[in-house]
Design an enzyme around this catalytic site. Structure first.
Site, PDB file in Angstrom:
ATOM      1  N   GLY A  21       0.827  -1.189   0.000  1.00  0.00           N
ATOM      2  CA  GLY A  21       0.000   0.000   0.000  1.00  0.00           C
ATOM      3  C   GLY A  21       0.860   1.237   0.000  1.00  0.00           C
ATOM      4  N   GLY A  42       3.538   1.028   2.899  1.00  0.00           N
ATOM      5  CA  GLY A  42       4.563  -0.004   2.980  1.00  0.00           C
ATOM      6  C   GLY A  42       4.163  -1.306   2.327  1.00  0.00           C
ATOM      7  CB  VAL A  68       1.822  -6.638   4.047  1.00  0.00           C
ATOM      8  CG1 VAL A  68       1.478  -7.637   5.144  1.00  0.00           C
ATOM      9  CG2 VAL A  68       1.252  -5.258   4.380  1.00  0.00           C
ATOM     10  CG  ASP A  82      -7.106   4.219   2.486  1.00  0.00           C
ATOM     11  OD1 ASP A  82      -7.948   4.512   1.622  1.00  0.00           O
ATOM     12  OD2 ASP A  82      -6.072   3.563   2.226  1.00  0.00           O
ATOM     13  CE  LYS A 118       1.347  -0.750   6.145  1.00  0.00           C
ATOM     14  NZ  LYS A 118       0.029  -0.136   6.402  1.00  0.00           N
TER      15      LYS A 118
END
Length: 269
Positions: free
Chosen positions: A24, A27, A29, A153, A42
């Site tokens: 994302g 960062g 994952v 978000d 993450k």
């Protein structure tokens, strides 16, 4: 738990590509195993403006959250290291700050994997369970932490599912603490297009309504699918509210996990 960077590198095979499960704006994952438990690691990007105080506040913010519908933070890694890097063609010896957050691993993937063009691929009782659990998790973030936590978000990709399809809100990297219940104005522009309320796009205002708007979009997409969401947005607000109440009211009143089937929802043209 305070993880050392060498431990994180070991369980992710030095952040190997084949262990990546998602990425994302904040960062990447990785899937890893630590002491017999599968976890999601993450690794935050080197983001301008993400200072020590901001990260420390964000970590403390996440660490204190305990709710069955919010992804559990297991630990973190926050270490400084020096390494040679290329800078405009020159090799420079730079200080790099490595920031990593470790969460429980969600085996059911994310909700967006189940939403199709015309409908959600899950049965209605499961959809209702996801809607109810997400609502409860969001309410906890907004009201149970001393200071309000706004996700900013919320979208199907950030609603994660466990083996029993219990939803948990994830990716709180964009969350901000707000000291009061009053609406505030900010210069930042976060969120995902389509899930952001119009007052934020226009004026940058943030309140609880930001996440509630995003949740409403998610619910519509679950019921109608990605393509039919556009049709739903064309319904007059009063009529749409009546339709939603008609769909949800049997379960709300009786506490049952079943109600009108999706195919019984009036078609919009």
């Amino acid at each position: 738990m305070d993880f050392e960077l060498r431990v994180i590198e070991a369980i992710t095979n030095n952040f190997a590509d084949d262990q990546i499960v998602g990425s994302g704006g904040y960062g990447v994952v990785y899937r890893a195993t630590h002491e017999g438990e599968e976890i999601a690691v993450k690794k935050l990007r080197q983001l301008p403006g993400l200072g020590d105080k901001q990260f420390d506040s964000e970590f403390r913010n996440l660490r204190n959250i305990r709710h069955q519908n919010v992804v559990r933070l297991i630990g973190y890694c926050y270490e400084s290291r020096h390494k040679y890097m290329d800078h405009n063609g020159d090799l420079v010896f730079a200080q790099i700050m490595e920031r990593v957050l470790c969460f429980e691993y969600m085996h059911g993937g994310s909700l967006d994997e189940h939403i199709q063009d015309k409908s959600c691929g899950l049965e209605w009782p499961t959809c209702y369970k996801i809607i109810k659990g997400t609502s409860e998790g969001l309410n906890h973030l907004h009201n149970s932490q001393g200071k309000h936590i706004y996700h900013l978000d919320l979208k199907p990709g950030n609603i994660l599912l466990d083996e029993s399809m219990t939803p948990k809100i994830g990716d709180l990297g964009l969350s901000r603490l707000v000291a009061s219940t009053k609406t505030r104005q900010t210069e930042m522009r976060d969120g995902t297009l389509g899930f952001v309320p119009p007052e934020y796009i226009k004026d940058g205002f943030i309140s609880k309504k930001f996440d509630v708007f995003s949740l409403g979009v998610i619910i519509i997409k679950m019921l109608a699918g990605n393509k039919n969401y556009v049709r739903c947005s064309e319904i007059p607000p009063e009529q749409f509210i009546q339709l939603v109440r008609a769909i949800l009211s049997p379960s709300v009143k009786t506490g049952r996990k079943s109600c009108r089937k999706r195919q019984d929802i009036p078609h919009t043209k």
